[in-house]
Write an enzyme that holds these catalytic residues in place. Sequence first.
Site, short mmCIF file in Angstrom:
data_model
loop_
_atom_site.label_atom_id
_atom_site.label_comp_id
_atom_site.label_asym_id
_atom_site.label_seq_id
_atom_site.Cartn_x
_atom_site.Cartn_y
_atom_site.Cartn_z
N SER A 177 -37.28 12.24 11.39
CA SER A 177 -38.69 12.62 11.22
C SER A 177 -38.94 13.20 9.84
CB SER A 177 -39.09 13.64 12.29
OG SER A 177 -38.85 13.13 13.58
N ASP A 205 -29.09 19.86 17.89
CA ASP A 205 -27.70 19.83 17.45
C ASP A 205 -27.42 20.81 16.32
OD1 ASP A 205 -27.37 17.82 19.27
OD2 ASP A 205 -27.24 16.20 17.83
#
Length: 445
Positions: A177, A205
């Site tokens: 993104s 993550d």
Amino acid sequence: MPDRCPIAPADTAIASLGPAKIPSPLPYCRFVDDNLRVTMELDAADFGGVPGPCRAEFEVAGPRGNIYYDSSKVKVAIVTCGGLCPGLNDVIRAIVMECCHNYHVAGVLGIRFGLQGFIESYGYEPVALTPNAVSDIHQFGGTVLGSSRGPQQPEAIVDALERLNVGMLFVIGGDGSMKAARRIQEEIARRRSKISVIGVPKTIDNDVNLVTKSFGFDTAVEKATEAIRCAHTEAIAALNGIGVVKVMGRESGFIAAQATLALKEVNYVLVPECDFDLTGPRGLLPSLEERLRARRHAVIVVAEGAGQKLLPDTGARDASGNPVLGDIAQYLCGEIEGYFRGRDMPITLKFIDPSYIIRSVPANANDRVYCGFLGQNAVHAAMAGKTGMVVARLFDRYVHLPLDLVTLRRKKLNIASDYWRSVLESTGQHAVTPYTGDPSVFCPV
């Protein structure tokens, strides 16, 4: 003393749409001087160079005394992209509240279902985001705007922004993104349009380059520890009980490592940064057998991206362009059962995969506070005319980072660090092959 590699100010400079000349409407705050910088020492690899100590100056986040936009006339758009993560609704809410209550913007639009929401052929109409509409969304997981994966043409997105008369775009998403946000900003610059693009980096993550800790990570670790505790309970309830817990982490094992440190019940932690063997003198399976004969139970935490060398390459990619991973946890469970069956040693194996529970829950208290700061500082940056940047926390300071730096690489665990050493000391898995000072052998099982 190793040589230092100072980073040129141009490498950390933040683009601007133009001079900020309008007095800020904020009546109550301490303004941040636009020339204020904070110097931090980081790893040169964060900037694409060779590993080594590096000093860089970053622009400090916060409200400016003068802003670029006439806030009462500017329209804002918010879009959430990629997978779910605790805290998405909190960031949306913080942006809307800051824009409406403190800057009194003309309106805030929510773009539905990710970047697809900009493309007319999908038929997703934007929704108006008012303080009343978002007042309680932080109590729920996910994103009220919806999300999607996959690239969209930046030209079509900028067409939509201009058609909607949007002056600021907030992109909340991960590595892909942020790369998309950079392409959108480049297209805006090519057209010489005056639209600010601000990213709020999101990844469960915790693998965003330069960002010390991404929002949602604390919540993810908290929920992962609950699953590990259950696996430990199952393991000790049976003779030769083995609990296997799979957590998220495609390329970085931060959740696995942090949850291991938090609970202290894990005997083996497997992460993408550290290859491991199943058999042989340093193999997982012989070590596991030794553990069971000595203690009669074991807990294994495995990140989803660990051990991929043991699996065939799927050759497939998901909608975001990431390689589709093999299922290391199922493979591992099969290998463990086969190994002990061949030794006529009975075991009880329980497998827990809490991944989708972890990413879809509401944010915990720490992440909610963090998301609030990110949303507020993102609005302050956009109002000052900043663009092509993300707002992030480096250690204990909120700063502006260029999109070019954030998308340079994905952050990974340093398996030659004190942090990873602490993980190994917590599990005891280092005892098979003690650390000798060579990072190549600093991930034994």
